[in-house]
Design a protein around this motif. Structure first.
Motif, PDB file in Angstrom:
ATOM      1  N   GLY A 136      -8.454  10.121 -46.695  1.00  0.00           N
ATOM      2  CA  GLY A 136      -9.517   9.384 -46.078  1.00  0.00           C
ATOM      3  C   GLY A 136      -9.154  10.276 -44.852  1.00  0.00           C
ATOM      4  N   LYS A 165      -5.247   4.761 -42.907  1.00  0.00           N
ATOM      5  CA  LYS A 165      -4.687   3.777 -42.137  1.00  0.00           C
ATOM      6  C   LYS A 165      -3.581   3.403 -42.661  1.00  0.00           C
ATOM      7  CE  LYS A 165      -8.898   1.673 -40.925  1.00  0.00           C
ATOM      8  NZ  LYS A 165      -9.836   2.638 -41.416  1.00  0.00           N
ATOM      9  N   GLY A 180      -0.034  10.169 -29.297  1.00  0.00           N
ATOM     10  CA  GLY A 180      -0.810  10.132 -30.501  1.00  0.00           C
ATOM     11  C   GLY A 180      -2.225   9.319 -29.687  1.00  0.00           C
ATOM     12  N   VAL A 209      -2.785   4.045 -50.795  1.00  0.00           N
ATOM     13  CA  VAL A 209      -2.756   5.362 -51.746  1.00  0.00           C
ATOM     14  C   VAL A 209      -1.813   5.697 -53.092  1.00  0.00           C
ATOM     15  CG1 VAL A 209      -2.889   7.671 -50.907  1.00  0.00           C
ATOM     16  CG2 VAL A 209      -4.623   5.690 -49.999  1.00  0.00           C
ATOM     17  N   GLN A 243      -1.584   5.137 -55.545  1.00  0.00           N
ATOM     18  CA  GLN A 243      -2.597   5.715 -57.262  1.00  0.00           C
ATOM     19  C   GLN A 243      -1.758   7.149 -56.971  1.00  0.00           C
ATOM     20  OE1 GLN A 243      -5.974   5.102 -54.264  1.00  0.00           O
ATOM     21  NE2 GLN A 243      -6.960   5.433 -56.458  1.00  0.00           N
ATOM     22  N   ALA A 247       0.610   6.372 -37.960  1.00  0.00           N
ATOM     23  CA  ALA A 247       1.490   5.651 -37.321  1.00  0.00           C
ATOM     24  C   ALA A 247       2.659   4.659 -37.823  1.00  0.00           C
ATOM     25  CB  ALA A 247       0.698   5.590 -35.917  1.00  0.00           C
ATOM     26  N   ILE A 250     -11.234  13.435 -49.834  1.00  0.00           N
ATOM     27  CA  ILE A 250     -11.760  12.117 -50.543  1.00  0.00           C
ATOM     28  C   ILE A 250     -11.536  10.579 -49.485  1.00  0.00           C
ATOM     29  CG2 ILE A 250     -10.573  10.644 -52.349  1.00  0.00           C
ATOM     30  CD1 ILE A 250      -8.796  13.119 -53.304  1.00  0.00           C
ATOM     31  N   ILE A 256      -0.063  11.898 -41.183  1.00  0.00           N
ATOM     32  CA  ILE A 256      -0.599  11.807 -40.130  1.00  0.00           C
ATOM     33  C   ILE A 256       0.104  10.027 -39.845  1.00  0.00           C
ATOM     34  CG2 ILE A 256      -1.596  13.655 -39.677  1.00  0.00           C
ATOM     35  CD1 ILE A 256      -3.894  11.627 -39.949  1.00  0.00           C
ATOM     36  N   MET A 292      -9.481  10.998 -36.874  1.00  0.00           N
ATOM     37  CA  MET A 292      -8.400  11.922 -36.730  1.00  0.00           C
ATOM     38  C   MET A 292      -8.327  13.009 -37.999  1.00  0.00           C
ATOM     39  SD  MET A 292      -6.235  12.161 -34.983  1.00  0.00           S
ATOM     40  CE  MET A 292      -6.084  13.787 -34.584  1.00  0.00           C
ATOM     41  N   MET A 302       2.585  13.140 -36.069  1.00  0.00           N
ATOM     42  CA  MET A 302       1.589  12.719 -34.610  1.00  0.00           C
ATOM     43  C   MET A 302       1.037  13.714 -34.527  1.00  0.00           C
ATOM     44  SD  MET A 302       0.745  10.174 -34.031  1.00  0.00           S
ATOM     45  CE  MET A 302       1.077   9.042 -35.179  1.00  0.00           C
ATOM     46  N   PRO A 303      -0.658  13.620 -34.752  1.00  0.00           N
ATOM     47  CA  PRO A 303      -1.110  14.157 -34.051  1.00  0.00           C
ATOM     48  C   PRO A 303      -2.151  13.726 -32.418  1.00  0.00           C
ATOM     49  CG  PRO A 303      -2.051  13.842 -36.113  1.00  0.00           C
ATOM     50  CD  PRO A 303      -1.279  12.877 -36.111  1.00  0.00           C
ATOM     51  N   ASN A 304      -3.404  14.123 -32.118  1.00  0.00           N
ATOM     52  CA  ASN A 304      -3.805  13.706 -31.755  1.00  0.00           C
ATOM     53  C   ASN A 304      -5.198  14.360 -31.323  1.00  0.00           C
ATOM     54  OD1 ASN A 304      -3.874  15.743 -29.312  1.00  0.00           O
ATOM     55  ND2 ASN A 304      -3.201  14.179 -27.582  1.00  0.00           N
ATOM     56  N   THR A 305      -5.995  13.186 -31.181  1.00  0.00           N
ATOM     57  CA  THR A 305      -7.644  13.869 -31.720  1.00  0.00           C
ATOM     58  C   THR A 305      -8.507  15.037 -30.673  1.00  0.00           C
ATOM     59  OG1 THR A 305      -8.532  11.295 -29.992  1.00  0.00           O
ATOM     60  CG2 THR A 305      -8.455  10.843 -32.350  1.00  0.00           C
TER      61      THR A 305
HETATM   62  N1  LIG Z   1      -7.019   7.849 -34.476  1.00  0.00           N
HETATM   63  C1  LIG Z   1      -6.502   8.949 -33.819  1.00  0.00           C
HETATM   64  O1  LIG Z   1      -6.143   9.280 -32.586  1.00  0.00           O
HETATM   65  C2  LIG Z   1      -5.018   9.049 -34.714  1.00  0.00           C
HETATM   66  C3  LIG Z   1      -4.408   8.435 -35.746  1.00  0.00           C
HETATM   67  N2  LIG Z   1      -3.149   8.824 -36.432  1.00  0.00           N
HETATM   68  C4  LIG Z   1      -3.347   8.199 -37.449  1.00  0.00           C
HETATM   69  O2  LIG Z   1      -3.938   9.014 -39.080  1.00  0.00           O
HETATM   70  C5  LIG Z   1      -4.416   7.706 -39.623  1.00  0.00           C
HETATM   71  C6  LIG Z   1      -5.797   7.615 -39.915  1.00  0.00           C
HETATM   72  O3  LIG Z   1      -6.308   7.558 -38.701  1.00  0.00           O
HETATM   73  P1  LIG Z   1      -8.258   6.965 -38.165  1.00  0.00           P
HETATM   74  O4  LIG Z   1      -9.175   8.200 -39.053  1.00  0.00           O
HETATM   75  O5  LIG Z   1      -8.280   6.370 -36.825  1.00  0.00           O
HETATM   76  O6  LIG Z   1      -8.524   5.686 -39.140  1.00  0.00           O
HETATM   77  P2  LIG Z   1     -10.557   5.831 -39.293  1.00  0.00           P
HETATM   78  O7  LIG Z   1     -10.038   4.566 -40.396  1.00  0.00           O
HETATM   79  O8  LIG Z   1     -11.279   6.153 -39.469  1.00  0.00           O
HETATM   80  O9  LIG Z   1      -9.931   6.528 -41.048  1.00  0.00           O
HETATM   81  C7  LIG Z   1      -9.928   5.921 -42.276  1.00  0.00           C
HETATM   82  C8  LIG Z   1     -10.093   6.803 -43.293  1.00  0.00           C
HETATM   83  O10 LIG Z   1      -9.623   5.996 -44.982  1.00  0.00           O
HETATM   84  C9  LIG Z   1     -10.424   5.541 -45.286  1.00  0.00           C
HETATM   85  N3  LIG Z   1     -10.061   5.008 -46.725  1.00  0.00           N
HETATM   86  C10 LIG Z   1      -9.245   3.836 -47.061  1.00  0.00           C
HETATM   87  N4  LIG Z   1      -8.721   3.954 -48.079  1.00  0.00           N
HETATM   88  C11 LIG Z   1      -9.053   5.372 -48.994  1.00  0.00           C
HETATM   89  C12 LIG Z   1      -8.760   5.731 -49.996  1.00  0.00           C
HETATM   90  N5  LIG Z   1      -8.164   4.922 -50.657  1.00  0.00           N
HETATM   91  N6  LIG Z   1      -9.518   6.831 -50.351  1.00  0.00           N
HETATM   92  C13 LIG Z   1      -9.914   7.808 -49.333  1.00  0.00           C
HETATM   93  N7  LIG Z   1      -9.660   7.386 -47.895  1.00  0.00           N
HETATM   94  C14 LIG Z   1     -10.074   5.692 -47.896  1.00  0.00           C
HETATM   95  C15 LIG Z   1     -11.503   4.313 -44.541  1.00  0.00           C
HETATM   96  O11 LIG Z   1     -12.500   4.116 -46.124  1.00  0.00           O
HETATM   97  P3  LIG Z   1     -12.376   2.702 -44.829  1.00  0.00           P
HETATM   98  O12 LIG Z   1     -12.667   2.192 -43.299  1.00  0.00           O
HETATM   99  O13 LIG Z   1     -13.653   1.816 -45.551  1.00  0.00           O
HETATM  100  O14 LIG Z   1     -11.494   1.848 -44.392  1.00  0.00           O
HETATM  101  C16 LIG Z   1     -11.450   5.573 -43.582  1.00  0.00           C
HETATM  102  O15 LIG Z   1     -12.909   5.798 -43.774  1.00  0.00           O
HETATM  103  C17 LIG Z   1      -3.782   6.719 -39.425  1.00  0.00           C
HETATM  104  O16 LIG Z   1      -2.682   6.482 -40.665  1.00  0.00           O
HETATM  105  C18 LIG Z   1      -3.378   6.547 -38.516  1.00  0.00           C
HETATM  106  O17 LIG Z   1      -2.252   5.752 -37.425  1.00  0.00           O
HETATM  107  C19 LIG Z   1      -2.010   9.437 -35.741  1.00  0.00           C
HETATM  108  C20 LIG Z   1      -2.667  10.239 -34.528  1.00  0.00           C
HETATM  109  C21 LIG Z   1      -3.959  10.240 -33.921  1.00  0.00           C
END
Ligand SMILES: NC(=O)C1=CN([C@@H]2O[C@H](COP(=O)(O)OP(=O)(O)OC[C@H]3O[C@@H](n4cnc5c(N)ncnc54)[C@H](OP(=O)(O)O)[C@@H]3O)[C@@H](O)[C@H]2O)C=CC1
Ligand SMILES: O=C(O)[C@@H]1CCC=N1
Length: 279
Positions: free
Chosen positions: A7, A78, A179, A85, A88, A103, A32, A101, A11, A124-127
């Motif tokens: 993903g 997410k 977070g 995930v 797989q 939530a 990935i 990471i 984050m 649990m990191p932050n941006t």
């Molecule tokens: N944003 C934040 O401030 C924080 C987030 N978190 C945690 O971090 C995680 C990610 O959050 P965030 O970065 O905001 O989310 P995003 O939606 O920005 O990032 C997730 C990415 O993963 C992709 N993705 C989905 N399924 C797959 C897969 N099977 N293989 C590879 N890539 C895939 C998504 O694509 P698509 O969009 O097409 O589905 C998307 O690009 C979450 O679990 C959240 O709880 C933790 C702390 C802070």
């Protein structure tokens, strides 16, 4: 130690950017990302390796039979995407350290989804990690080795401060405070900037005054041994302007409303854990 992010969203990009700024080698990082556009953007922006699927992106750990930290997989999709995930991933894992990471998903649930694979550390990191100023809460169950803890800490320390919690339940509080916290701060920044513009400042002037006020107040609080309440009192001259503003905030119960909002984040984190534990 090779780090593979599953993903490549907000984050993951914040963590990768922070790691690269700290001198971590781009060829030791793989992302990935299923979304073609995002994957290309990540490759161009960071020069890291990318792959569209797990089978082509996860490096086995043949050199790791001696029990080293080995290769690390960071689960950075997410929360709603993590179960798929894990389905797989479970056939591919081979002595990897898995760091989540996400939530609101308990370590025990991740382990269960991975068919009992136990080298899992939850964080649990932050941006602000993007600029090396993040803060990460970490939790490791008794299944994690000292080396695993050290590896997780090393990665998160590259992008900011770290705080271990002994009880996984406290990660709900970490999520609600740090977070999600940057969003609350940005909300306050937005409010100050908007107020400044409504009072006649240009957008640039309002931005400069607001951001420098935040930086200055945080630096002062950091370097002072006194509580925020004492520092606030020093700004508040009797009969002056600050007193009027604080009185207005108190009358509108701003503080208790902020606390209620953070409680709502905490409750949501607990709800998510309960929802995901049913999968
Ligand atoms: N944003 C934040 O401030 C924080 C987030 N978190 C945690 O971090 C995680 C990610 O959050 P965030 O970065 O905001 O989310 P995003 O939606 O920005 O990032 C997730 C990415 O993963 C992709 N993705 C989905 N399924 C797959 C897969 N099977 N293989 C590879 N890539 C895939 C998504 O694509 P698509 O969009 O097409 O589905 C998307 O690009 C979450 O679990 C959240 O709880 C933790 C702390 C802070
Ligand atoms: O809003 C969320 O659910 C994630 C977790 C903390 C920050 N962003």
């Amino acid at each position: 130690m090779k780090i593979t992010f599953i993903g490549g969203g907000n984050m993951a990009c914040a963590l990768i950017s922070g790691l690269l700024k700290q001198g971590y080698a781009a060829d030791q990082i793989c992302v990935i990302e299923i979304n073609d556009e995002s994957r290309i953007r990540i490759s161009e922006r960071f020069g890291v390796l990318t792959a569209a699927d797990l089978a082509n992106g996860i490096t086995p750990c043949p050199s790791d039979k001696a029990g080293g930290a080995g290769n690390v997989i960071v689960l950075s999709v997410k929360p709603q995407q993590l179960h798929a995930v894990a389905q797989q991933l479970k056939g591919i894992l081979d002595q990897h350290l898995v760091i989540s990471i996400a939530a609101g998903i308990r370590t025990t649930d991740i382990m269960r989804w991975l068919d009992g694979y136990r080298r899992v550390i939850r964080t649990m990191p932050n941006t602000p990690s993007l600029v090396g100023a993040g803060v990460t809460g970490l939790y490791a169950s008794s299944n994690a080795s000292a080396q695993d803890r050290q590896a997780a800490e090393l990665i998160m320390q590259a992008v900011g401060a770290v705080l271990w919690v002994e009880d996984e339940e406290m990660l709900h509080a970490v999520t609600a405070i740090s977070g999600s916290g940057p969003a609350y701060v940005f909300y306050f920044i937005e409010s100050l900037q908007q107020a400044g513009m409504e009072l006649g400042l240009t957008a640039n002037e309002a931005r400069q005054l607001t951001l420098q006020t935040f930086c200055g107040a945080v630096k002062l609080a950091n370097e002072s041994s006194e509580d925020a309440a004492v520092l606030r009192a020093r700004v508040t001259s009797a009969g002056g302007t600050t007193q009027q503003a604080i009185q207005s905030m108190d009358m509108n119960e701003v503080k208790s409303k902020i606390i209620a909002a953070i409680n709502a984040a905490n409750v949501r984190s607990r709800e998510m854990s309960d929802e995901f534990s049913k999968l």
